[in-house]
Design a protein around this motif. Structure first.
Motif, short mmCIF file in Angstrom:
data_model
loop_
_atom_site.label_atom_id
_atom_site.label_comp_id
_atom_site.label_asym_id
_atom_site.label_seq_id
_atom_site.Cartn_x
_atom_site.Cartn_y
_atom_site.Cartn_z
N GLU A 1 0.83 -1.20 0.00
CA GLU A 1 0.00 0.00 0.00
C GLU A 1 0.87 1.26 0.00
OE1 GLU A 1 -2.97 2.28 -0.48
OE2 GLU A 1 -3.51 0.19 -0.11
N LYS B 1 2.27 1.72 -3.45
CA LYS B 1 1.17 2.16 -4.30
C LYS B 1 0.90 3.65 -4.10
CE LYS B 1 -3.76 1.37 -5.21
NZ LYS B 1 -4.96 0.58 -4.88
N GLN B 2 0.91 4.09 -2.84
CA GLN B 2 0.61 5.50 -2.56
C GLN B 2 1.66 6.42 -3.17
OE1 GLN B 2 -2.35 6.20 -1.04
NE2 GLN B 2 -1.90 8.25 -1.85
N MET B 3 2.91 5.98 -3.19
CA MET B 3 3.97 6.79 -3.81
C MET B 3 3.72 6.95 -5.30
SD MET B 3 7.40 5.37 -1.88
CE MET B 3 8.50 6.60 -2.61
N VAL C 1 0.61 6.73 -6.73
CA VAL C 1 -0.60 7.55 -6.82
C VAL C 1 -0.25 9.03 -6.65
CG1 VAL C 1 -2.79 8.12 -5.69
CG2 VAL C 1 -2.17 5.73 -6.08
N ASP C 2 0.66 9.33 -5.70
CA ASP C 2 1.03 10.71 -5.41
C ASP C 2 1.97 11.30 -6.45
OD1 ASP C 2 -0.52 10.56 -3.16
OD2 ASP C 2 1.16 10.20 -1.78
N GLY C 3 2.43 10.47 -7.36
CA GLY C 3 3.34 10.97 -8.39
C GLY C 3 4.79 10.98 -7.97
N GLU C 4 5.09 10.49 -6.76
CA GLU C 4 6.49 10.41 -6.33
C GLU C 4 7.27 9.41 -7.16
OE1 GLU C 4 7.80 10.51 -2.10
OE2 GLU C 4 5.64 10.39 -1.73
N ARG D 1 7.04 7.39 -10.77
CA ARG D 1 6.34 7.34 -12.06
C ARG D 1 6.83 6.13 -12.85
NH1 ARG D 1 3.88 12.21 -12.98
NH2 ARG D 1 4.51 13.91 -11.60
#
Length: 233
Positions: free
Chosen positions: A15, A18-20, A22-25, A27
């Protein structure tokens, strides 16, 4: 529902990665930070992070390049999210158990029927199919082989309607079987052993033995999911 033990920790690590994304950290095409740095930053153990990376690499979200680091694959963001979503959300959904219950009802009978009706050549070809995996198959190779193995036996029952049902239900549990292969120790070896036993029972024309092995085989996956992934709270 919740995952248990290291399973929930691995889910947390997945998770977090995944969040990284989603946040664009991170790519598509980006390299992940060093393992030690990323584990410290996310507040995770290196072991749980390593397990998450291994799981995500097996479903082509991450690309582990020996000697060069770990990269986010160049999939479109929507495809990345779809691939990761099933891993993160999997243990929150017990629908797969219902499909496995249906498999446990249908497939042993299909296997018993195949022991009586499946042509000898087709039974021998099942052994060839299993041999094609070699000594150390990947989880992905095993699951593809597994789907084909069960399809051929269902077709060997001689009942096209039953075969269609088995194929439909079996396909719906593919991701569960992949995840079991990733996370459960000796799952690959156990699957191969049970497939060999089923093939031998078919070859020996022993419907009761074939039915019993098919039941044990499917019940093992069902029991693992029930105990490990979807424990009720």
């Amino acid at each position: 529902m919740k995952g248990l033990g290291t399973m929930s920790v691995t889910d947390d690590a997945i998770e977090a990665i995944k969040q990284m994304i989603v946040d664009g950290e991170l790519r598509p095409g980006d390299r992940l930070p060093r393992e030690a740095d990323l584990a410290d930053r996310l507040g995770l153990s290196r072991n749980s992070l390593r397990e998450a990376v291994r799981a995500l690499s097996l479903i082509h979200v991450l690309d582990v390049r020996q000697g060069d680091g770990t990269y986010v694959t160049s999939l479109e963001p929507a495809l990345l999210m779809d691939a990761m979503g099933f891993v993160v959300d999997f243990h929150r959904d017990d629908t797969v158990l219902q499909f496995l219950e249906v498999r446990r009802i249908l497939e042993p009978e299909a296997t018993a029927m195949a022991a009586l009706t499946m042509p000898k050549h087709d039974i021998d070809e099942l052994a060839v199919l299993l041999d094609s995996l070699g000594d150390r198959p990947t989880v992905e190779q095993l699951v593809v082989n597994d789907l084909e193995f069960h399809h051929r036996i269902a077709a060997g029952s001689g009942n096209q309607v039953l075969c269609s049902f088995v194929d439909s239900v079996s396909g719906r549990t593919q991701r569960a079987r992949t995840w079991r292969g990733i996370t459960q120790e000796a799952a690959v070896e156990r699957t191969l052993t049970e497939h060999r036993a089923i093939q031998r029972a078919l070859s020996d024309r022993q419907p009761d033995v074939a039915r019993a092995w098919a039941t044990v085989h499917i019940a093992g996956v069902e029991q693992w999911i029930r105990q490990t992934l979807v424990e009720q709270i």
